[in-house]
Design an enzyme around this catalytic site. Structure first.
Site, mmCIF file in Angstrom:
data_model
loop_
_atom_site.group_PDB
_atom_site.id
_atom_site.type_symbol
_atom_site.label_atom_id
_atom_site.label_comp_id
_atom_site.label_asym_id
_atom_site.label_seq_id
_atom_site.Cartn_x
_atom_site.Cartn_y
_atom_site.Cartn_z
ATOM 1 N N HIS A 32 54.913 32.384 40.718
ATOM 2 C CA HIS A 32 56.014 33.196 40.191
ATOM 3 C C HIS A 32 57.269 33.111 41.058
ATOM 4 C CE1 HIS A 32 54.156 35.256 36.828
ATOM 5 N NE2 HIS A 32 53.107 35.606 37.566
ATOM 6 N N LYS A 193 30.581 40.021 49.872
ATOM 7 C CA LYS A 193 30.718 39.821 51.327
ATOM 8 C C LYS A 193 32.023 40.426 51.833
ATOM 9 C CE LYS A 193 33.879 36.431 50.840
ATOM 10 N NZ LYS A 193 35.190 36.271 51.463
ATOM 11 N N GLU A 283 40.847 41.878 48.779
ATOM 12 C CA GLU A 283 39.951 41.966 47.625
ATOM 13 C C GLU A 283 38.806 42.957 47.843
ATOM 14 O OE1 GLU A 283 40.307 40.897 44.715
ATOM 15 O OE2 GLU A 283 41.323 38.952 44.649
#
Length: 346
Positions: A32, A193, A283
């Site tokens: 972007h 993880k 994340e």
């Protein structure tokens, strides 16, 4: 040589484009931000995410998704999990032929509790989707882009597609790719993880030693295998690259954004402050919420995930969360293994 589009001009997308270009492919990287794409095209460098790395001349940047995928059969999906649906919707609008989508992100979507491959299958029209492949394993972009030895795993329901991706990425000098048919295990190991890496960063931030981290990683792997097996994964997958391999590298390396975020939490910083300072997506935060929901849905015991969830979302202090883990009811270490193998046999 194949034309390949990499969707996502962050560190990992750029590093994987680097490998593909090294292997002689025509790589189009889409993003972007105009300044990043201009830097790739004019200076052959991604200064924001991989400063100091000279990118191959065969890597070209695009801000037009339609132009980036022109003549392409293989797309590398390298965007954060929260952006995947939006990008897939845009991809579906401009795609004119069936695509093999190779996703390299690691997460589970909260609320829907879908893995990324399931999100891809849900968003893409069947006529525009050839195959879905997962590429995952212990790999930091900073090391891959400097041609340091790395091994990962390619997984798909269609093993011919997994093997094709293996051939595209395999580099005899520094990037080795294995195959594994266990898509569920590969995705769950890679996603969960990050939860344990956040927790490992917290123990380091609290000033605890190697004993604590070793215990956390070992018991964390047991949690991952416990949930993964209930979801249909092969327990043996978690002893491989996308299980213990990815867990080791993410829990112990300063390159790990999840470890760094956890480290700041352990030192007393608030979650909002940590995320603002990171500059990249963490994340593990989003995945902790999803894993907590999965544990409740399937009645799976995940005490480390629960403790981290309390720190992130219930304002429990990191020290109190660790204390709660240490004071749990005593149990036998091999119970987990017996239960997992029993579930697999049944």
């Amino acid at each position: 040589m194949e034309k390949i589009a990499v969707l996502g001009a962050g560190s990992w997308g750029t590093a994987l484009g680097f490998v593909l270009a090294d292997n002689g492919h025509d790589v189009r990287i889409w993003g972007h931000r105009q300044e990043i794409i201009d830097g790739i095209n004019e200076m052959h460098e991604n200064k924001k995410y991989l400063p100091g790395v000279e990118l191959p001349m065969t890597m070209r940047g695009y801000t037009s998704l339609e132009e980036a995928i022109l003549g392409v059969e293989t797309v590398i999906l390298a965007v954060p999990t929260k952006a995947i649906r939006e990008v897939l919707q845009s991809l579906g609008e401009v795609a004119t032929n069936p695509l093999t989508i190779v996703h390299v992100s690691k997460g589970v979507e909260p609320d829907t509790l879908l893995r990324i491959s399931e999100m891809i299958e849900q968003e893409m029209e069947p006529a525009k989707l050839q195959d879905v492949v997962v590429l995952s394993g212990p790999s930091h972009a900073e090391e891959v882009s400097r041609r340091q030895p790395t091994t990962v795993t390619s997984s798909s329901k269609n093993m011919k597609a997994a093997e094709k991706v293996q051939d595209l990425f395999n580099n005899h000098q520094y990037f080795r790719v294995y195959t594994n048919p266990d898509v569920i295990g590969v995705e769950i190991g890679g996603a969960l993880k990050n939860i344990i890496a956040l927790a490992a960063g917290i123990t380091d931030g609290l000033g605890y030693g190697d004993n604590a981290k070793a215990a956390l990683m070992t018991r964390g792997l047991a949690e991952i295998a416990r949930l993964g097996s209930v979801l249909g994964a092969n327990p043996l997958t978690f002893s491989g690259l996308t299980g213990i391999g990815d867990l080791i590298v993410t829990c112990t390396s300063v390159h790990s954004r999840n470890w760094r975020a956890g480290n700041m939490l352990g030192k007393g910083h608030k979650l909002e402050e940590v995320l603002d300072n990171m500059g990249m997506v963490v994340e593990g935060v989003r995945t902790t919420k999803a894993a907590h929901q999965l544990a409740e849905k399937y009645d799976v015991k995940m005490p480390i995930t629960q403790a981290l969830y309390d720190v992130l979302f219930n304002d429990v202090s990191a020290k109190a969360a660790v204390d709660s883990l240490m004071s749990r009811t005593k149990t036998h270490e091999m119970e987990d293994l017996a239960n997992i193998l029993g579930e697999r046999k049944n």
